[in-house]
Design a protein around this motif. Structure first.
Motif, PDB file in Angstrom:
ATOM      1  N   GLY A  93       0.823  -1.209   0.000  1.00  0.00           N
ATOM      2  CA  GLY A  93       0.000   0.000   0.000  1.00  0.00           C
ATOM      3  C   GLY A  93       0.851   1.250   0.000  1.00  0.00           C
ATOM      4  O   GLY A  93       2.089   1.184  -0.018  1.00  0.00           O
ATOM      5  N   PRO A 111      -1.162  -1.203  -4.959  1.00  0.00           N
ATOM      6  CA  PRO A 111      -2.593  -1.111  -5.239  1.00  0.00           C
ATOM      7  C   PRO A 111      -3.096   0.327  -5.092  1.00  0.00           C
ATOM      8  O   PRO A 111      -2.494   1.141  -4.380  1.00  0.00           O
ATOM      9  N   ALA A 112      -4.220   0.609  -5.729  1.00  0.00           N
ATOM     10  CA  ALA A 112      -4.767   1.963  -5.706  1.00  0.00           C
ATOM     11  C   ALA A 112      -5.803   2.156  -4.606  1.00  0.00           C
ATOM     12  O   ALA A 112      -6.029   3.281  -4.156  1.00  0.00           O
ATOM     13  N   ASP A 113      -6.455   1.062  -4.167  1.00  0.00           N
ATOM     14  CA  ASP A 113      -7.511   1.256  -3.171  1.00  0.00           C
ATOM     15  C   ASP A 113      -7.334   0.322  -1.978  1.00  0.00           C
ATOM     16  O   ASP A 113      -6.628   0.665  -1.049  1.00  0.00           O
ATOM     17  N   ARG A 114      -7.963  -0.845  -2.024  1.00  0.00           N
ATOM     18  CA  ARG A 114      -7.841  -1.751  -0.879  1.00  0.00           C
ATOM     19  C   ARG A 114      -6.411  -2.286  -0.820  1.00  0.00           C
ATOM     20  O   ARG A 114      -5.854  -2.707  -1.836  1.00  0.00           O
ATOM     21  N   PHE A 115      -5.813  -2.264   0.371  1.00  0.00           N
ATOM     22  CA  PHE A 115      -4.393  -2.548   0.497  1.00  0.00           C
ATOM     23  C   PHE A 115      -4.169  -3.878   1.212  1.00  0.00           C
ATOM     24  O   PHE A 115      -4.063  -3.946   2.437  1.00  0.00           O
ATOM     25  N   SER A 119      -5.403  -7.418  -3.391  1.00  0.00           N
ATOM     26  CA  SER A 119      -5.352  -6.250  -4.272  1.00  0.00           C
ATOM     27  C   SER A 119      -4.013  -6.164  -4.998  1.00  0.00           C
ATOM     28  O   SER A 119      -3.957  -5.768  -6.166  1.00  0.00           O
ATOM     29  N   ASN A 216      -9.329  -0.420  10.184  1.00  0.00           N
ATOM     30  CA  ASN A 216      -8.984   0.313   8.964  1.00  0.00           C
ATOM     31  C   ASN A 216      -9.088  -0.534   7.710  1.00  0.00           C
ATOM     32  O   ASN A 216      -8.816  -0.049   6.615  1.00  0.00           O
ATOM     33  N   HIS A 217      -9.461  -1.795   7.866  1.00  0.00           N
ATOM     34  CA  HIS A 217      -9.437  -2.690   6.712  1.00  0.00           C
ATOM     35  C   HIS A 217     -10.610  -3.653   6.795  1.00  0.00           C
ATOM     36  O   HIS A 217     -10.911  -4.208   7.860  1.00  0.00           O
ATOM     37  N   ASP A 218     -11.263  -3.891   5.665  1.00  0.00           N
ATOM     38  CA  ASP A 218     -12.434  -4.755   5.644  1.00  0.00           C
ATOM     39  C   ASP A 218     -12.092  -6.193   6.010  1.00  0.00           C
ATOM     40  O   ASP A 218     -12.930  -6.917   6.565  1.00  0.00           O
ATOM     41  N   GLY A 235     -12.282   1.174   5.981  1.00  0.00           N
ATOM     42  CA  GLY A 235     -12.020   0.673   4.639  1.00  0.00           C
ATOM     43  C   GLY A 235     -10.794   1.265   3.984  1.00  0.00           C
ATOM     44  O   GLY A 235     -10.546   1.057   2.802  1.00  0.00           O
ATOM     45  N   GLN A 236     -10.007   2.004   4.745  1.00  0.00           N
ATOM     46  CA  GLN A 236      -8.787   2.594   4.209  1.00  0.00           C
ATOM     47  C   GLN A 236      -7.838   2.919   5.363  1.00  0.00           C
ATOM     48  O   GLN A 236      -8.283   3.104   6.497  1.00  0.00           O
TER      49      GLN A 236
END
Length: 254
Positions: A93, A111-115, A119, A216-218, A235-236
């Motif tokens: 990330g 990755p651009a979104d989910r880290f 991803s 911070n993460h799903d 989610g981030q």
């Protein structure tokens, strides 16, 4: 000035040296910080296996770092010799990529979104891996999905394990007593290991089920929910995202 977290007692479980900004932000918003570090990062007493794994470094096409800790502990060891010009870098990330930047590595695939590993594996650069040799720099243990998938794509994968994660807490008395006194309204969890260590010391889960976890993460949220815990996910990554999540929950009208 309105303090959106006034009167809210929040347990922060990150290592103290990594929680300074978060703690200050919570205090500025009127909240009370309960420092309860669930993760301590330490170097390995014996790095001979790491050095054996990475020697010679020019054998590798890719070096993938799964955390900023992997960068902080691994890069000084990799840079004991000049880095091969052909070596490509990937990071889990943006935080990890930024850590690589501090060591002069500016071209990093991320990755651009989910880290997470999933991803990372979606990235086009990591699809055609036949004949590629990959070094995954990480702590001792951890998830295998990244290595397993890269192997399925034809890569040869080597782990460079350069640190370990330990739980500095022997029990959860500080949190259970705070909960009993109505002085624990939230627990911040920012890694799967921290969640696992919390469950290890929590004992009976009834008290923990009554306190929302802010993650911070799903993927962490999914793991916590599987134990019947109440979870709210940003989610981030990042302190700002976590602070906004806490503010929306405890002061939804602001």
């Amino acid at each position: 000035m309105t303090q959106p977290l006034a009167g809210v007692h929040i347990a922060v479980t990150r290592p103290p040296e990594q929680a300074t900004k978060m703690n200050a932000a919570i205090a500025q918003a009127g909240g009370w910080v309960i420092s309860f570090p669930l993760l301590d990062i330490t170097s390995l007493p014996d790095l001979s296996a790491f050095h054996a794994a990475i020697t010679p470094l020019h054998q590798f096409d890719w070096a993938i770092f799964i955390s900023s800790n992997a960068v902080q502990y691994g890069m000084p060891l990799l840079q004991q010799d000049p880095l091969p010009a052909r070596l490509k870098f990937a990071a889990i990330g943006p935080t990890t990529a930024s850590a690589l930047g501090s060591f002069g590595v500016t071209e990093v695939v991320k990755p651009a979104d989910r880290f997470d590993s999933e991803s990372l594996l979606i990235l086009p650069e990591l699809q055609q891996m036949q004949g590629q040799r990959v070094l995954i720099v990480r702590g001792v243990g951890g998830r295998e999905v990244l290595a397993d998938t890269l192997k399925q794509r034809g890569a040869e994968v080597v782990f460079g394990e350069c640190y370990r994660r330990i739980n500095p807490q022997k029990n959860a008395d500080l949190l259970t007593q705070a909960h009993a006194g109505n002085q624990l309204q939230a627990i911040i969890i920012t890694s799967s290991e921290a969640l696992r260590f919390l469950l290890d010391v929590a004992g009976e889960l009834d008290w923990l089920k009554a306190v929302p976890l802010f993650v911070n993460h799903d993927r962490i949220a999914e793991q916590a929910q599987s134990h019947g815990l109440t979870v709210i996910s940003a989610g981030q990554p990042g302190d700002e995202a976590m602070l906004q999540l806490l503010t929306r929950h405890f002061n939804p009208n602001k």
